[in-house]
Design an enzyme around this catalytic site. Structure first.
Site, mmCIF file in Angstrom:
data_model
loop_
_atom_site.group_PDB
_atom_site.id
_atom_site.type_symbol
_atom_site.label_atom_id
_atom_site.label_comp_id
_atom_site.label_asym_id
_atom_site.label_seq_id
_atom_site.Cartn_x
_atom_site.Cartn_y
_atom_site.Cartn_z
ATOM 1 C CE LYS A 18 10.461 -66.149 64.402
ATOM 2 N NZ LYS A 18 10.552 -65.423 63.135
ATOM 3 N NE ARG A 74 13.064 -72.625 58.281
ATOM 4 C CZ ARG A 74 11.503 -72.807 58.901
ATOM 5 N NH1 ARG A 74 11.441 -73.664 59.175
ATOM 6 N NH2 ARG A 74 11.427 -72.334 57.338
ATOM 7 N N GLY A 75 16.184 -69.247 57.310
ATOM 8 C CA GLY A 75 16.557 -69.580 55.693
ATOM 9 C C GLY A 75 15.457 -70.831 55.574
ATOM 10 C CG ASP A 76 12.476 -70.949 53.112
ATOM 11 O OD1 ASP A 76 12.005 -71.177 53.818
ATOM 12 O OD2 ASP A 76 12.441 -69.636 52.799
ATOM 13 C CE1 TYR A 136 26.335 -65.391 56.145
ATOM 14 C CE2 TYR A 136 24.693 -66.938 55.740
ATOM 15 C CZ TYR A 136 26.277 -66.832 56.159
ATOM 16 O OH TYR A 136 27.148 -67.395 56.409
ATOM 17 C CB ALA A 181 19.748 -70.147 53.303
ATOM 18 C CD GLU A 205 15.714 -57.720 51.766
ATOM 19 O OE1 GLU A 205 15.256 -57.935 52.955
ATOM 20 O OE2 GLU A 205 15.584 -57.822 50.916
ATOM 21 C CG HIS A 211 6.494 -69.898 57.792
ATOM 22 N ND1 HIS A 211 6.766 -70.503 56.915
ATOM 23 C CD2 HIS A 211 7.933 -69.259 57.001
ATOM 24 C CE1 HIS A 211 7.717 -71.344 56.783
ATOM 25 N NE2 HIS A 211 8.295 -69.996 56.863
ATOM 26 C CG HIS A 236 19.710 -60.083 56.168
ATOM 27 N ND1 HIS A 236 18.206 -60.666 55.550
ATOM 28 C CD2 HIS A 236 19.207 -59.272 56.597
ATOM 29 C CE1 HIS A 236 17.223 -59.214 55.189
ATOM 30 N NE2 HIS A 236 17.895 -58.629 55.727
HETATM 31 P P1 FAD Z 1 11.120 -69.603 61.927
HETATM 32 O O1 FAD Z 1 11.031 -68.451 62.490
HETATM 33 O O2 FAD Z 1 12.381 -71.076 61.959
HETATM 34 O O3 FAD Z 1 9.875 -70.077 61.886
HETATM 35 C C1 FAD Z 1 9.060 -69.975 60.451
HETATM 36 C C2 FAD Z 1 7.461 -70.653 61.265
HETATM 37 O O4 FAD Z 1 7.638 -71.710 60.267
HETATM 38 C C3 FAD Z 1 6.954 -70.146 61.808
HETATM 39 O O5 FAD Z 1 5.523 -70.123 62.174
HETATM 40 C C4 FAD Z 1 7.318 -71.702 62.638
HETATM 41 O O6 FAD Z 1 5.956 -72.291 63.507
HETATM 42 C C5 FAD Z 1 6.992 -72.650 61.706
HETATM 43 N N1 FAD Z 1 7.526 -73.884 61.414
HETATM 44 C C6 FAD Z 1 9.152 -73.585 61.276
HETATM 45 N N2 FAD Z 1 9.053 -75.135 61.159
HETATM 46 C C7 FAD Z 1 7.956 -75.616 60.610
HETATM 47 C C8 FAD Z 1 8.127 -77.411 60.061
HETATM 48 N N3 FAD Z 1 8.967 -78.009 60.242
HETATM 49 N N4 FAD Z 1 6.916 -77.786 60.340
HETATM 50 C C9 FAD Z 1 6.054 -76.622 60.249
HETATM 51 N N5 FAD Z 1 6.228 -75.435 61.089
HETATM 52 C C10 FAD Z 1 7.639 -75.247 60.830
HETATM 53 N N6 FAD Z 1 16.316 -66.160 54.300
HETATM 54 C C11 FAD Z 1 17.221 -65.896 54.120
HETATM 55 O O7 FAD Z 1 18.189 -67.318 52.968
HETATM 56 N N7 FAD Z 1 18.344 -64.833 53.634
HETATM 57 C C12 FAD Z 1 17.401 -63.926 54.327
HETATM 58 O O8 FAD Z 1 18.503 -62.577 53.914
HETATM 59 C C13 FAD Z 1 16.050 -63.831 54.796
HETATM 60 N N8 FAD Z 1 16.051 -62.443 55.016
HETATM 61 C C14 FAD Z 1 14.531 -61.960 55.460
HETATM 62 C C15 FAD Z 1 14.167 -61.371 55.810
HETATM 63 C C16 FAD Z 1 12.947 -60.920 56.181
HETATM 64 C C17 FAD Z 1 12.286 -59.633 56.882
HETATM 65 C C18 FAD Z 1 11.742 -61.839 56.190
HETATM 66 C C19 FAD Z 1 10.690 -62.308 56.558
HETATM 67 C C20 FAD Z 1 12.435 -63.138 55.933
HETATM 68 C C21 FAD Z 1 13.294 -63.694 55.508
HETATM 69 N N9 FAD Z 1 14.046 -64.687 54.961
HETATM 70 C C22 FAD Z 1 15.739 -65.189 54.442
HETATM 71 C C23 FAD Z 1 12.356 -65.802 54.699
HETATM 72 C C24 FAD Z 1 13.366 -66.687 56.170
HETATM 73 O O9 FAD Z 1 14.666 -67.722 56.284
HETATM 74 C C25 FAD Z 1 12.026 -67.220 55.930
HETATM 75 O O10 FAD Z 1 10.900 -67.163 55.699
HETATM 76 C C26 FAD Z 1 12.424 -68.906 56.207
HETATM 77 O O11 FAD Z 1 11.471 -70.232 56.000
HETATM 78 C C27 FAD Z 1 11.685 -68.112 58.118
HETATM 79 O O12 FAD Z 1 12.335 -68.048 58.686
HETATM 80 P P2 FAD Z 1 11.646 -67.723 60.231
HETATM 81 O O13 FAD Z 1 13.289 -67.151 61.036
HETATM 82 O O14 FAD Z 1 11.021 -67.042 60.139
HETATM 83 O O15 FAD Z 1 11.708 -69.284 60.815
#
Ligand code: FAD
Length: 310
Positions: free
Chosen positions: A184, A100-102, A41, A43, A9, A168, A70
């Site tokens: 997913k 999703r991104g944070d 990428y 967020a 990465e 998470h 990403h």
């Molecule tokens: P989701 O699958 O949509 O949700 C993740 C978890 O949160 C699930 O368990 C879901 O049930 C829970 N959840 C979601 N919303 C809520 C809510 N409102 N209340 C309670 N629970 C909830 N971030 C970046 O910005 N850029 C990147 O390039 C990037 N790359 C990454 C690469 C990897 C390999 C990993 C592991 C993470 C990366 N991230 C990146 C971080 C990621 O965006 C965050 O961890 C984000 O919070 C979760 O993304 P997700 O797609 O898993 O979310």
């Protein structure tokens, strides 16, 4: 032993110095023979141009290595996310990591999360656009110069997603994490990459639960050599993981930089070896745009020759 796949990465460079050094670091990483190289990428699209520049560089300079983009969806509309996917496809990207991104740390109460609320929905969007964009493979027509579209052979694309060995931070239960992976998969994801973690058993537990629930895609463990206490604390802050006491103590008491580097590399290499022995399908290394430590980890774990890492 058959070759164990590994991948890296990268981050879009944050300043001109890193931007100038990145091509030679990428060349060193690529020379080791990764399965793919992914580029993060920001967020909200904050690094869109910079991420795309790194991907274009990879595609133009190292065409044999798969470049994985990403993409995030937090705060974006379907139209905006769709436009970004099309732009990346037009640049030649064929592999994505949909997350999703944070929301920004200083996001006000009631921050508009955007129309696409989950990683799974972004997978679905990428899947749909990608199949419109490059739906079929072409093959030569025997005896003719023409090429024919073969409707049975869709172009193979990778849409990876995030997985969390220790859950998470926002998840309510381990079963919610597994349900998220199932969603997913249903949306079209065909690979997961994990958040960094420090104990092999955390990964094996996630894989066991995922398989029992019906998740079929490979789950690649993501690991990072942690070579200083400051980096350890920063990574734990970002990932929400618990402090691994043995590593934290060893890094704190070691007086030299060289010694701390050695501790981080040895820890990550031991973890990689245990993961592979336990059946992990490969190793994904978080490089933080460095090449020495990630290559040293692969070499110590027996995944590459010393000649490549040196
Ligand atoms: P989701 O699958 O949509 O949700 C993740 C978890 O949160 C699930 O368990 C879901 O049930 C829970 N959840 C979601 N919303 C809520 C809510 N409102 N209340 C309670 N629970 C909830 N971030 C970046 O910005 N850029 C990147 O390039 C990037 N790359 C990454 C690469 C990897 C390999 C990993 C592991 C993470 C990366 N991230 C990146 C971080 C990621 O965006 C965050 O961890 C984000 O919070 C979760 O993304 P997700 O797609 O898993 O979310």
């Amino acid at each position: 032993m058959s070759r164990v796949p590994f991948s890296f990465e990268l981050h879009p460079p944050r300043n001109e110095r890193v931007a100038a050094e990145l091509p030679s670091r990428i060349a060193r990483l690529v020379a080791a023979g990764p399965d793919f190289v992914s580029v993060t990428y920001g967020a909200g699209g904050s690094s869109r141009e910079a991420s795309l520049d790194v991907l274009k560089h990879l595609i133009a300079t190292h065409p044999r290595v798969r470049a994985m983009a990403h993409l995030t969806c937090v705060g974006s509309t379907f139209a905006q996310a769709g436009q970004t996917v099309r732009e990346f496809l037009a640049a030649g990207v064929r592999s994505f990591l949909a997350v999703r991104g944070d929301p920004p740390a200083d996001a006000p109460e009631g921050f508009a999360a955007g129309e696409i609320k989950t990683g799974a929905e972004l997978v679905q969007l990428i899947h749909r656009i990608q199949s419109e964009y490059a739906p079929y493979r072409e093959s030569a027509v025997p005896g003719l110069r023409a090429r024919a579209v073969d409707p049975e052979r869709r172009e193979e694309v990778t849409i990876a997603v995030a997985a969390f060995p220790n859950g998470h931070p926002r998840s309510h239960s381990p079963s919610q994490d597994i349900d998220t992976l199932l969603a997913k998969q249903a949306a079209g994801a065909n690979l997961a990459i994990t958040q960094l973690f420090f104990h092999a058993e955390d990964y094996f537990r996630l894989v066991r639960r995922a398989r029992e629930a019906g998740v079929e895609f490979p789950i690649l463990p993501g690991i990072m050599p942690i070579t200083s206490p400051a980096r350890l604390h920063r990574m734990l802050e970002l990932s929400g993981e618990d402090v691994p006491a043995d590593l934290a103590v060893a890094l704190e008491v070691e007086p030299t930089e060289e010694g701390r580097r050695e501790i981080g590399i040895r820890h990550a290499a031991d973890l990689a070896r245990r993961l592979i022995e336990g059946g992990a399908p490969g190793i994904h290394l978080y490089t933080l745009n460095q090449h020495e430590a990630p290559l040293a980890v692969l070499e110590r774990a027996g995944l590459i020759d010393a000649a490549v890492s040196g």
